[in-house]
Scaffold this active site. Sequence first.
Site, PDB file in Angstrom:
ATOM      1  N   ASP B  95       0.858  -1.187   0.000  1.00 59.03           N
ATOM      2  CA  ASP B  95       0.000   0.000   0.000  1.00 59.03           C
ATOM      3  C   ASP B  95       0.894   1.238   0.000  1.00 59.03           C
ATOM      4  O   ASP B  95       1.063   1.920   1.009  1.00 59.03           O
ATOM      5  CB  ASP B  95      -0.933  -0.008   1.198  1.00 59.03           C
ATOM      6  N   HIS B 203      -8.170   0.657   7.181  1.00 57.48           N
ATOM      7  CA  HIS B 203      -8.425   2.003   6.685  1.00 57.48           C
ATOM      8  C   HIS B 203      -9.747   2.540   7.246  1.00 57.48           C
ATOM      9  O   HIS B 203     -10.685   1.786   7.445  1.00 57.48           O
ATOM     10  CB  HIS B 203      -8.457   2.004   5.152  1.00 57.48           C
ATOM     11  N   GLU B 206     -12.502   8.982  10.349  1.00 59.91           N
ATOM     12  CA  GLU B 206     -13.066   9.238  11.671  1.00 59.91           C
ATOM     13  C   GLU B 206     -13.304  10.731  11.889  1.00 59.91           C
ATOM     14  O   GLU B 206     -12.505  11.562  11.462  1.00 59.91           O
ATOM     15  CB  GLU B 206     -12.128   8.733  12.783  1.00 59.91           C
ATOM     16  N   HIS B 395       3.897   4.997  13.439  1.00 62.33           N
ATOM     17  CA  HIS B 395       2.767   5.331  12.562  1.00 62.33           C
ATOM     18  C   HIS B 395       1.423   4.917  13.133  1.00 62.33           C
ATOM     19  O   HIS B 395       0.392   5.328  12.630  1.00 62.33           O
ATOM     20  CB  HIS B 395       2.950   4.744  11.173  1.00 62.33           C
ATOM     21  N   ALA B 397      -0.795   2.073  16.220  1.00 64.81           N
ATOM     22  CA  ALA B 397      -0.739   1.233  17.409  1.00 64.81           C
ATOM     23  C   ALA B 397      -0.033  -0.092  17.121  1.00 64.81           C
ATOM     24  O   ALA B 397       0.712  -0.612  17.944  1.00 64.81           O
ATOM     25  CB  ALA B 397      -2.156   0.971  17.920  1.00 64.81           C
ATOM     26  N   LYS B 471     -15.813   2.691   8.624  1.00 60.57           N
ATOM     27  CA  LYS B 471     -14.824   1.613   8.555  1.00 60.57           C
ATOM     28  C   LYS B 471     -15.069   0.750   7.328  1.00 60.57           C
ATOM     29  O   LYS B 471     -16.191   0.378   7.049  1.00 60.57           O
ATOM     30  CB  LYS B 471     -14.981   0.760   9.831  1.00 60.57           C
TER      31      LYS B 471
END
Lengths: 149, 472
Positions: B95, B203, B206, B395, B397, B471
């Site tokens: 990606d 991806h 939010e 970048h 968690a 989501k």
Amino acid sequence: MGGDPMASGKRMRAHWEHFAHQADMGVRGIGPSKAQAFEQAALAMTAIMTDPATVKPLEMIRIDCEAPDDELLLAEWLNSLVYEMSTRRMLFGRFTVELGPGALQGRAWGERIDPERHHPAVEVKGATYTSLRVAQEGGGWIAQTVVDV
Amino acid sequence: MDLALLTRRCEHEWEIPAHGAMRVPAVIFASEALVRQMDHKVYEQAVNVAMLPGIVTASFVMPDAHWGYGFPIGGVAAFDADGGGVVSAGGVGFDVSCGVRCLHTGFKSAALRAAQEELADVLYAQIPVGVGSTGGIHLGVSETDAMLTGGASWAVHNGWGEAEDLERIEERGQMSGADPHQVSARAKQRQQDEMGTLGSGNHYLEVQHVTGIFDGALARQFGLEMDDVVVMIHCGSRGLGHQIGTDFLKRMAIAAGAYGIALPDRELACAPIRSELGQSYLGAMRAAINCALANRQILTHLVRRAFAHVLPEAKLPLLYDVSHNTCKLEQHGGRSLYVHRKGATRAFGPGHPELPEALRAAGQPVLIGGSMGSGSYILAGTHSSQRQAFSSACHGAGRAMSRHQASRTWRGREVIEALAARGITVRSPSMRGVAEEAPEAYKDVAAVVDSAEAAGLARKVARVEPLICIKG
């Protein structure tokens, strides 16, 4: 997690399974022949997105690919399917594979994605070379790799 | 990871001394607890990267690192073309230019709460999301090439956004050196109906509000106050980037022997920077960066349209846009280096000439995505981050649990109901996808950013928590 949607062989039953990878997913096809292991690996990849049993075999597409060895050929087979799924907006639930030296002729049966029926969880970006392995083992063949999701 | 394999340099910095075929050491920036949580594969992959030709200083590992392919996710490595350095498709990832964009809204959470459900519905209707979704834009061949060259500038030129947006995007929204001719027909075909789509997996889009300020002065420079509502978009270069990764992984794996590169693992597939294949990859990968920048720009336009429908007085200027899967030519210590960041964010410190004037004194905003429940963080690059790891920070968690295990542990509907009870509205086409992305399947993002700050990679500015999550 596994399934047995394909034929059974004399030495072992063709089947697939997922194996753990922290961020992505491992797919493993197992079968009496190398070609069946490739077919099962494709089913394992479909199972990342949806239950293969929910995919109707309404349309067949042909896939030809080449690579210098078995392992790169497996990655190429899975990546060709990713490409077809992506551009045709399809899912596939049934596969046949014929292998020649450095070449694969495959067929995949499936249908257009129906979110209401398939509830697709995640799209596959591509097959990596992590844990990539095609080998004779336990009286049959395994074909496995990690796919990026 | 076994701590006995490491030499502790200081509280949040660990070294794997160069041994065997390693050309440089590997350096891990993380707390002891985070290092213990890391899979041994991270150790193996960091060591393998250190064996590649032309690597400079060290193979770096960020606090959120986990097992990737070739490079660890959370891996940073710089290569010197003059020293026979390489460029690696596995060092960037499938990606290409996946990243995070943050928009201000000008609202406080109370105003947003009053319209929360309606806004969630409109955003979900406007933003193509999930497996197999297509955007409202169909790109022909010549327009695809224009997009691959122009990036977010192309998008703005076509009416998706404002010229001032470009100032707040890395590379000013347009990656130079992109070569659409190096992008395969397959890659272009995969993208022709995917512009302005969010994708799936981790991806998301939010709507969040600021729930913590750690550095008031920096927050003011970023235009952030407590309870401010912001929008974060996390996505990348969609099918085009994925196909470029696929194409070049194979080409590089096959060609490595011809270039005299002994790969410790096939997945480290790479090519000399000064080779035809290396240059071809760089041209294609930079085109994919432009695709990701254009995609996030179009999504921004769609978000603005949705807000205008529900909250007409909304203005949504950019805070910043960062990419965390790239290889970029940068100046470090007087040398031109090709810096791979795979699951790592560039974190230029104050005064860096690449930063827009409005942010130059503060340092680069570093946008760290968390999980649906745990919130996200906004950090700032520092002078020390420039010294530590070629101006790089974490970048996200990072997963603590595989998708397989997560989908067997939780049900999507239950995850949505639990988040709703906490005031978080989730919209998603896939309940299994939601289960796989359950907050508990991720590491504690707070521990990751605390460690990044303690290691001197970036400074904490603000914490944000979701109100609405779209989501894939």
